[in-house]
Write a protein that holds these residues in place. Structure first.
Motif, PDB file in Angstrom:
ATOM      1  N   ALA A   1       0.841  -1.193   0.000  1.00 15.06           N
ATOM      2  CA  ALA A   1       0.000   0.000   0.000  1.00 15.06           C
ATOM      3  C   ALA A   1       0.881   1.250   0.000  1.00 15.06           C
ATOM      4  O   ALA A   1       1.877   1.319   0.698  1.00 15.06           O
ATOM      5  CB  ALA A   1      -0.904   0.008   1.218  1.00 15.06           C
ATOM      6  N   VAL A   2       0.484   2.207  -0.828  1.00 16.04           N
ATOM      7  CA  VAL A   2       1.163   3.497  -0.862  1.00 16.04           C
ATOM      8  C   VAL A   2       0.112   4.589  -0.729  1.00 16.04           C
ATOM      9  O   VAL A   2      -1.058   4.383  -1.022  1.00 16.04           O
ATOM     10  CB  VAL A   2       1.979   3.696  -2.166  1.00 16.04           C
ATOM     11  CG1 VAL A   2       3.094   2.670  -2.284  1.00 16.04           C
ATOM     12  CG2 VAL A   2       1.098   3.636  -3.394  1.00 16.04           C
ATOM     13  N   GLU A   3       0.544   5.760  -0.289  1.00 15.30           N
ATOM     14  CA  GLU A   3      -0.379   6.882  -0.145  1.00 15.30           C
ATOM     15  C   GLU A   3      -0.669   7.500  -1.505  1.00 15.30           C
ATOM     16  O   GLU A   3       0.207   7.585  -2.358  1.00 15.30           O
ATOM     17  CB  GLU A   3       0.228   7.944   0.770  1.00 15.30           C
ATOM     18  CG  GLU A   3       0.357   7.508   2.201  1.00 15.30           C
ATOM     19  CD  GLU A   3       0.924   8.616   3.064  1.00 15.30           C
ATOM     20  OE1 GLU A   3       0.413   9.753   2.989  1.00 15.30           O
ATOM     21  OE2 GLU A   3       1.877   8.329   3.801  1.00 15.30           O
TER      22      GLU A   3
ATOM     23  N   ASP B   1     -15.344  10.781 -13.963  1.00 11.36           N
ATOM     24  CA  ASP B   1     -14.294   9.765 -13.808  1.00 11.36           C
ATOM     25  C   ASP B   1     -13.524  10.011 -12.517  1.00 11.36           C
ATOM     26  O   ASP B   1     -13.304  11.161 -12.122  1.00 11.36           O
ATOM     27  CB  ASP B   1     -13.303   9.808 -14.977  1.00 11.36           C
ATOM     28  CG  ASP B   1     -13.825   9.130 -16.241  1.00 11.36           C
ATOM     29  OD1 ASP B   1     -14.897   8.499 -16.186  1.00 11.36           O
ATOM     30  OD2 ASP B   1     -13.144   9.246 -17.280  1.00 11.36           O
ATOM     31  N   ILE B   2     -13.101   8.944 -11.887  1.00 12.34           N
ATOM     32  CA  ILE B   2     -12.254   9.024 -10.694  1.00 12.34           C
ATOM     33  C   ILE B   2     -10.821   8.726 -11.127  1.00 12.34           C
ATOM     34  O   ILE B   2     -10.564   7.724 -11.790  1.00 12.34           O
ATOM     35  CB  ILE B   2     -12.705   8.034  -9.602  1.00 12.34           C
ATOM     36  CG1 ILE B   2     -14.124   8.360  -9.124  1.00 12.34           C
ATOM     37  CG2 ILE B   2     -11.711   8.011  -8.444  1.00 12.34           C
ATOM     38  CD1 ILE B   2     -14.250   9.713  -8.430  1.00 12.34           C
ATOM     39  N   LEU B   3      -9.917   9.620 -10.756  1.00 11.06           N
ATOM     40  CA  LEU B   3      -8.507   9.487 -11.091  1.00 11.06           C
ATOM     41  C   LEU B   3      -7.716   9.311  -9.809  1.00 11.06           C
ATOM     42  O   LEU B   3      -7.935  10.035  -8.834  1.00 11.06           O
ATOM     43  CB  LEU B   3      -8.024  10.726 -11.838  1.00 11.06           C
ATOM     44  CG  LEU B   3      -8.866  11.084 -13.072  1.00 11.06           C
ATOM     45  CD1 LEU B   3      -8.554  12.476 -13.553  1.00 11.06           C
ATOM     46  CD2 LEU B   3      -8.637  10.069 -14.164  1.00 11.06           C
ATOM     47  N   THR B   4      -6.818   8.341  -9.791  1.00  7.41           N
ATOM     48  CA  THR B   4      -5.993   8.070  -8.627  1.00  7.41           C
ATOM     49  C   THR B   4      -4.556   8.446  -8.948  1.00  7.41           C
ATOM     50  O   THR B   4      -4.033   8.091 -10.005  1.00  7.41           O
ATOM     51  CB  THR B   4      -6.082   6.588  -8.231  1.00  7.41           C
ATOM     52  OG1 THR B   4      -7.459   6.260  -8.006  1.00  7.41           O
ATOM     53  CG2 THR B   4      -5.302   6.310  -6.972  1.00  7.41           C
ATOM     54  N   VAL B   5      -3.939   9.179  -8.015  1.00  6.04           N
ATOM     55  CA  VAL B   5      -2.585   9.691  -8.202  1.00  6.04           C
ATOM     56  C   VAL B   5      -1.771   9.337  -6.963  1.00  6.04           C
ATOM     57  O   VAL B   5      -2.216   9.562  -5.835  1.00  6.04           O
ATOM     58  CB  VAL B   5      -2.610  11.223  -8.389  1.00  6.04           C
ATOM     59  CG1 VAL B   5      -1.217  11.790  -8.521  1.00  6.04           C
ATOM     60  CG2 VAL B   5      -3.472  11.614  -9.585  1.00  6.04           C
TER      61      VAL B   5
ATOM     62  N   PRO C   1      -7.796  11.616   0.267  1.00  8.98           N
ATOM     63  CA  PRO C   1      -6.684  10.673   0.289  1.00  8.98           C
ATOM     64  C   PRO C   1      -7.178   9.248   0.082  1.00  8.98           C
ATOM     65  O   PRO C   1      -8.337   8.937   0.343  1.00  8.98           O
ATOM     66  CB  PRO C   1      -6.086  10.859   1.683  1.00  8.98           C
ATOM     67  CG  PRO C   1      -7.219  11.354   2.512  1.00  8.98           C
ATOM     68  CD  PRO C   1      -8.093  12.160   1.588  1.00  8.98           C
ATOM     69  N   VAL C   2      -6.293   8.394  -0.376  1.00 12.15           N
ATOM     70  CA  VAL C   2      -6.636   6.998  -0.622  1.00 12.15           C
ATOM     71  C   VAL C   2      -5.369   6.163  -0.469  1.00 12.15           C
ATOM     72  O   VAL C   2      -4.269   6.654  -0.688  1.00 12.15           O
ATOM     73  CB  VAL C   2      -7.253   6.822  -2.036  1.00 12.15           C
ATOM     74  CG1 VAL C   2      -6.248   7.113  -3.126  1.00 12.15           C
ATOM     75  CG2 VAL C   2      -7.858   5.453  -2.227  1.00 12.15           C
TER      76      VAL C   2
END
Length: 112
Positions: free
Chosen positions: A2-4, A28-32, A79-80
Motif C-alpha cells: 500500500a502506498v499513499e 471519472d475518478i482518477l488516482t494519483v 486521500p486513498v
C-alpha cells in the motif's frame, strides 16, 4: 504493498491531445500516487488545489489507463491507499537456438 495517494473527480470531458494523455469523461475518478505529486514539488495541502499543479500523472479508474491529465479539469476528492502489486518475477525458460544462416549450397530455389 500500500502506498499513499489521492483521488480526483473529473468535472469536464477531455479528449487527449497527446498520446500520453488520458481521455476523460465527466465524473471519472482518477488516482494519483503521493510520490507522483512530490515530483511536482508538492507541499502539504497543494493536492486540494489541482488547478495549481498543471499536468498530473494518474490512473483513470474507469478505463484503468495511466497517463497525464490537466489539473484544471478535476476536483480533489480525498486521500486513498493505493495497492500496488509487486512485480512478479518471470519464469526462466530456455532460449531457442539461433537459426543457422543458409549457405548457397543449402538454399533452395522455390521460384520455379
Amino acid at each position: 504493498m500500500a502506498v499513499e495517494g489521492f483521488q480526483f473527480r473529473t468535472l469536464y470531458v477531455y479528449n487527449k491531445d497527446w498520446e500520453e494523455d488520458l481521455d476523460l469523461q465527466s465524473g471519472d475518478i482518477l488516482t494519483v500516487s503521493k510520490t507522483s505529486l512530490m515530483s511536482l514539488a508538492l507541499k502539504d495541502g497543494d493536492e486540494e488545489h489541482p488547478e495549481r499543479l498543471g499536468w498530473i500523472i494518474g490512473v483513470n479508474e474507469r478505463t484503468k489507463q495511466r497517463g497525464d491529465f490537466p489539473g484544471t479539469y478535476v476536483q480533489y476528492v480525498g486521500p486513498v491507499k493505493m495497492y500496488v502489486a509487486p512485480d512478479q518475477p518471470r519464469q526462466q525458460r530456455p532460449l531457442p537456438a539461433a537459426p543457422r544462416p543458409q549457405t548457397p549450397s543449402t538454399a533452395r530455389d522455390f521460384s520455379s
